[in-house]
Each structure stands twice: as C-alpha cells, then as structure tokens.
Design an enzyme around this catalytic site. Structure first.
Site, mmCIF file in Angstrom:
data_model
loop_
_atom_site.group_PDB
_atom_site.id
_atom_site.type_symbol
_atom_site.label_atom_id
_atom_site.label_comp_id
_atom_site.label_asym_id
_atom_site.label_seq_id
_atom_site.Cartn_x
_atom_site.Cartn_y
_atom_site.Cartn_z
ATOM 1 N N SER A 52 4.325 1.932 6.589
ATOM 2 C CA SER A 52 3.303 2.869 7.041
ATOM 3 C C SER A 52 2.556 2.419 8.289
ATOM 4 O O SER A 52 2.061 3.242 9.052
ATOM 5 C CB SER A 52 2.296 3.110 5.909
ATOM 6 N N HIS A 261 -5.498 1.457 6.482
ATOM 7 C CA HIS A 261 -4.522 1.650 7.554
ATOM 8 C C HIS A 261 -5.236 1.844 8.889
ATOM 9 O O HIS A 261 -6.381 2.291 8.933
ATOM 10 C CB HIS A 261 -3.634 2.857 7.268
#
Length: 280
Positions: A52, A261
């Site tokens: 990711s 993230h």
C-alpha cells in the site's frame, strides 16, 4: 601633389567566420546533449511493485480500475514517471500485499526489458498494520505484547522471505536497477507529551519496531545487490504529533485502510525525493 589614396578598411571576415563556427559547434553540442538526455529517459522501462505504501493508499485519487489495490495517481511511482517520462511505466503495487503476493501476482509484470523497479514490502508479512491498530484500541500492555510478537516474527522469518522475493525480481528483470523503499517512523516523540492518543511508551515502541523493520529490509536489499532508499529523514518534522505538518494519517476508525499511511504530501515530499536520491 596628388592626393593620397584612401586606405581601405579590412573587413573582419575571418573573425566573424570563427565566431560562427564556434556558435555552430556549441549549438550542435547542446542539441546532442539534449537528444542524449531524451534518449536516456525514453529508454527507461519502469515497474512499481509492492504494498500500500507503493500503491499510494492514503493519498487519494485512486484509479477505479485498480479495485481494492487502491493505486493512486499521486503515488510516488506515478509522480516519478510524470517527472521523468520513461519509455514505459506500470504499477502493480497493491494494498495489503505481502512477499507471497509479489511472487504470485506481481513478478509477472517484469521482463528482460525492465530496467527500473521500485518496491515497498515486508510490513504486511509481520502484521504491522494490525499491530498499530491494536495499540490504538487496546491497553499499553496489549500494544507492547503485539509489537514484541511482530518484531520477533520480523527477525525470524522476514529476512528469508525478502531474500527470496528480491532474488525473484533479479531473475525476472536481470538488467534492472531495483530500488527498495523503507518505511517512515510514525511519531515525533519530541511532541508526544502534548499529543493526544497513545502513550509515549507505545509510540516509542512503534517507532523502534519501524526502525527494526527498516534495518531488516535494508540488509536484505544490500545482500541482493539492490539500492535502499531510507525515507525516515524525509518524514522528519512531518510525523504524527507534528501538528498541521503531518504527512501520515493517524488511525481513522471510519476508514481504517488509510491509517498510518502517507498522505499525498508524504508521497510527493517523502517518498518521491527518496526515489530521486537513488535514480538521480
């Protein structure tokens, strides 16, 4: 007495001719350099692999055709391609990918013509994302227990998995420069005392775990003959608890996928410069 004839002024044709020749030579050299640079850029065949952090989760602007892989037009690999105009660019990076996923589903994107590869991988193999969520939702003792288990697993199984993965990449793209990207630390511990949420103990343990993970990845990259791009210094001053300057998402219960993230700024200000530091 007859008048003296006027002395003719000599034209400076040789000097002008020399100047024109020099100008022509400089122009030719400049054109050649520009053509060489353009040729070099157009000869790059770039494939982005990984999890990711490479697909761009957290940066938004997801490509609908990528489905659950959540590949973003703001991921560092796409930004690199936009800036350098390679002959070809493909991203098969996917949210949640492990080393097994890279071997089974992503390696096939490589070929003998691939000469640049980037990858982030390893965090999902040791369940690091679930560890961080555990730390937010549960007690300090539960958090530290989860971190210790993840670190122990990283030390015992990850070197072998990374070694196999990097070796497979080399076999599939023998001429490629492989850039292995690390992960950032998550918290600015200097601001922890005024930062709501986790305790400083938990944050310190999470940062230390990220450092351990990066160290294992860096060693595996070196053993494989690959380049390692450390992003931690790029994120310094932009970690969680760096109020209004954060390049990372904290845990979001309504959208757990983006938790921990990089934001779009983290991709462009953190990961892209780290990639450029290797590729030039």
């Amino acid at each position: 007495m007859l008048p003296r004839p006027h002395k003719r002024t000599r034209t400076r044709r040789p000097a002008i001719k020399r100047a024109l020749l020099v100008l022509a030579a400089v122009t030719t050299a400049f054109t050649t350099v520009m053509a060489t640079d353009a040729s070099a850029a157009s000869s790059v065949h770039y494939v982005a692999l990984g999890d990711s952090y490479s697909s761009g989760v957290g940066s938004g602007s997801y490509i609908s055709s990528s489905g659950n892989c959540l590949r973003s037009t703001l991921a560092y690999s796409q930004l690199w391609a936009n800036a350098h105009s390679p002959a070809s660019y493909t991203s098969v990076a996917c949210s949640g990918a492990t080393t097994t996923d890279v071997l089974n589903s992503q390696i096939s994107a490589l070929s003998s013509s691939t000469n640049l590869v980037s990858i982030t991988i390893g965090g999902n193999d040791v369940g690091f994302s679930s560890v961080m969520q555990t730390c937010v939702l549960d007690s300090d003792s539960t958090c530290l227990s989860a971190i210790n288990a993840s670190v122990a697993q990283a030390k015992s199984v990850l070197p072998g998995k990374l070694g196999t993965t990097f070796s497979a990449i080399r076999s599939a793209a023998p001429s490629a420069r492989v850039v292995v990207m690390g992960y950032p630390e998550f918290y600015d511990l200097g601001n922890s005392w005024i930062c709501p949420g986790l305790s400083t103990t938990d944050r310190t343990a999470l940062n230390n775990a990220a450092d351990t993970l990066d160290g294992i990845i860096q060693t595996a990259a070196k053993n494989a003959g690959d380049s390692y791009a450390d992003v931690r210094s790029k994120f310094s001053g932009h970690e969680l608890c760096d109020f209004f300057n954060e390049w990372l998402h904290s845990v979001n219960i309504t959208d757990v996928t983006e938790s921990y993230h990089p934001t779009a700024d983290g991709q462009s200000g953190g990961y892209l410069p780290a990639m450029d530091s290797i590729t030039g």
